[in-house]
Design a protein around this motif. Structure first.
Motif, PDB file in Angstrom:
ATOM      1  N   GLU A  35      33.022  54.804   1.055  1.00 49.26           N
ATOM      2  CA  GLU A  35      33.221  55.431   2.374  1.00 49.26           C
ATOM      3  C   GLU A  35      34.046  54.565   3.323  1.00 49.26           C
ATOM      4  O   GLU A  35      34.959  55.063   3.975  1.00 49.26           O
ATOM      5  CB  GLU A  35      31.840  55.730   2.980  1.00 49.26           C
ATOM      6  CG  GLU A  35      31.879  56.516   4.291  1.00 49.26           C
ATOM      7  CD  GLU A  35      32.518  57.898   4.163  1.00 49.26           C
ATOM      8  OE1 GLU A  35      33.231  58.317   5.094  1.00 49.26           O
ATOM      9  OE2 GLU A  35      32.301  58.560   3.120  1.00 49.26           O
TER      10      GLU A  35
ATOM     11  N   TYR B 215      41.184  58.436  -4.312  1.00 45.51           N
ATOM     12  CA  TYR B 215      40.672  58.548  -2.943  1.00 45.51           C
ATOM     13  C   TYR B 215      39.209  58.968  -2.926  1.00 45.51           C
ATOM     14  O   TYR B 215      38.398  58.369  -2.224  1.00 45.51           O
ATOM     15  CB  TYR B 215      41.535  59.540  -2.147  1.00 45.51           C
ATOM     16  CG  TYR B 215      41.016  59.823  -0.755  1.00 45.51           C
ATOM     17  CD1 TYR B 215      41.257  58.947   0.290  1.00 45.51           C
ATOM     18  CD2 TYR B 215      40.277  60.972  -0.500  1.00 45.51           C
ATOM     19  CE1 TYR B 215      40.780  59.211   1.572  1.00 45.51           C
ATOM     20  CE2 TYR B 215      39.797  61.240   0.779  1.00 45.51           C
ATOM     21  CZ  TYR B 215      40.051  60.354   1.808  1.00 45.51           C
ATOM     22  OH  TYR B 215      39.569  60.611   3.070  1.00 45.51           O
TER      23      TYR B 215
ATOM     24  N   ARG C 114      45.467  61.531   6.003  1.00 46.98           N
ATOM     25  CA  ARG C 114      45.320  62.564   4.973  1.00 46.98           C
ATOM     26  C   ARG C 114      45.091  63.934   5.593  1.00 46.98           C
ATOM     27  O   ARG C 114      44.220  64.103   6.422  1.00 46.98           O
ATOM     28  CB  ARG C 114      44.128  62.209   4.072  1.00 46.98           C
ATOM     29  CG  ARG C 114      43.798  63.225   2.998  1.00 46.98           C
ATOM     30  CD  ARG C 114      42.593  62.717   2.197  1.00 46.98           C
ATOM     31  NE  ARG C 114      42.162  63.655   1.179  1.00 46.98           N
ATOM     32  CZ  ARG C 114      41.216  64.577   1.359  1.00 46.98           C
ATOM     33  NH1 ARG C 114      40.608  64.681   2.526  1.00 46.98           N
ATOM     34  NH2 ARG C 114      40.883  65.380   0.372  1.00 46.98           N
TER      35      ARG C 114
ATOM     36  N   GLU D 138      41.669  57.971   6.118  1.00 46.45           N
ATOM     37  CA  GLU D 138      41.335  59.345   6.466  1.00 46.45           C
ATOM     38  C   GLU D 138      42.309  60.023   7.432  1.00 46.45           C
ATOM     39  O   GLU D 138      42.710  61.167   7.204  1.00 46.45           O
ATOM     40  CB  GLU D 138      39.914  59.404   7.043  1.00 46.45           C
ATOM     41  CG  GLU D 138      39.167  60.636   6.635  1.00 46.45           C
ATOM     42  CD  GLU D 138      37.663  60.482   6.804  1.00 46.45           C
ATOM     43  OE1 GLU D 138      37.004  61.522   6.880  1.00 46.45           O
ATOM     44  OE2 GLU D 138      37.159  59.335   6.864  1.00 46.45           O
TER      45      GLU D 138
ATOM     46  N   ARG E 117      37.710  54.760   2.455  1.00 45.84           N
ATOM     47  CA  ARG E 117      38.229  56.110   2.744  1.00 45.84           C
ATOM     48  C   ARG E 117      38.500  56.283   4.236  1.00 45.84           C
ATOM     49  O   ARG E 117      39.488  56.900   4.624  1.00 45.84           O
ATOM     50  CB  ARG E 117      37.258  57.191   2.257  1.00 45.84           C
ATOM     51  CG  ARG E 117      37.366  57.455   0.767  1.00 45.84           C
ATOM     52  CD  ARG E 117      36.945  58.859   0.391  1.00 45.84           C
ATOM     53  NE  ARG E 117      35.629  59.234   0.880  1.00 45.84           N
ATOM     54  CZ  ARG E 117      34.527  59.210   0.138  1.00 45.84           C
ATOM     55  NH1 ARG E 117      34.566  58.858  -1.133  1.00 45.84           N
ATOM     56  NH2 ARG E 117      33.369  59.574   0.656  1.00 45.84           N
ATOM     57  N   THR E 118      37.611  55.724   5.070  1.00 47.49           N
ATOM     58  CA  THR E 118      37.731  55.837   6.523  1.00 47.49           C
ATOM     59  C   THR E 118      39.076  55.280   7.019  1.00 47.49           C
ATOM     60  O   THR E 118      39.690  55.855   7.908  1.00 47.49           O
ATOM     61  CB  THR E 118      36.559  55.109   7.224  1.00 47.49           C
ATOM     62  OG1 THR E 118      35.338  55.612   6.679  1.00 47.49           O
ATOM     63  CG2 THR E 118      36.572  55.348   8.725  1.00 47.49           C
TER      64      THR E 118
END
Length: 158
Positions: free
Chosen positions: A131, A126, A141, A138, A134-135
């Motif tokens: 980015e 992760y 998480r 997100e 990950r967005t």
């Protein structure tokens, strides 16, 4: 403070009194406690090993007689109840289960009726993702933390 605080002295103090000790005293008593724990674990393993050696043959024979591969069996030895538990630990092949889930899905049924499905993302992966990727993940998480640990050691002389 107490010079060369012993584990017994530390145990007799309130946690507040103990927290008032110097870093060096706390470091020493922490090391002593860790050593005490290690010795106690070794002793327990030693005794447990002797008990296993003493009763394994009788317990194996009893399991065979009862046709009981797992679970608890009991026997009595001179007024002492000896219980031996052999827990089941099934391990499921994740790849095969995911293929089965896909087949269930393809046949029009809901895989969740048959399987407990858990999704995980390795934190290492992760944090390495770009980015934009990950967005996407997100909101799914939540970062929780464990209990903090402190290890005291002598600072290296510079």
């Amino acid at each position: 403070g107490v010079n060369n605080l012993s584990l017994e002295q530390a145990q007799a103090m309130s946690i507040g009194e103990l927290a008032g000790m110097t870093a060096a005293e706390l470091m020493r008593v922490q090391a002593e406690a860790a050593n005490y724990l290690r010795n106690a674990k070794e002793l327990k393993d030693w005794v447990d090993g002797a008990i296993a050696m003493k009763y394994d043959p009788k317990v194996s024979e009893l399991r065979a007689q009862l046709g009981k591969d797992t679970g608890t069996v009991n026997l009595d030895d001179e007024g002492v109840r000896v219980s031996s538990d052999l827990p089941k630990k099934p391990v499921w092949d994740q790849l095969q289960l995911s293929e089965i889930a896909q087949r269930i899905s393809a046949s029009g049924d809901n895989p969740a009726e048959f399987l407990d499905i858990t999704y995980k993302v390795a934190e290492r992966k992760y944090t390495a993702w770009p980015e934009n990727l990950r967005t996407v993940f997100e909101s799914a998480r939540t970062l929780k933390t464990g209990k903090p640990t402190f290890r005291l050691s002598l600072a290296k002389e510079q």
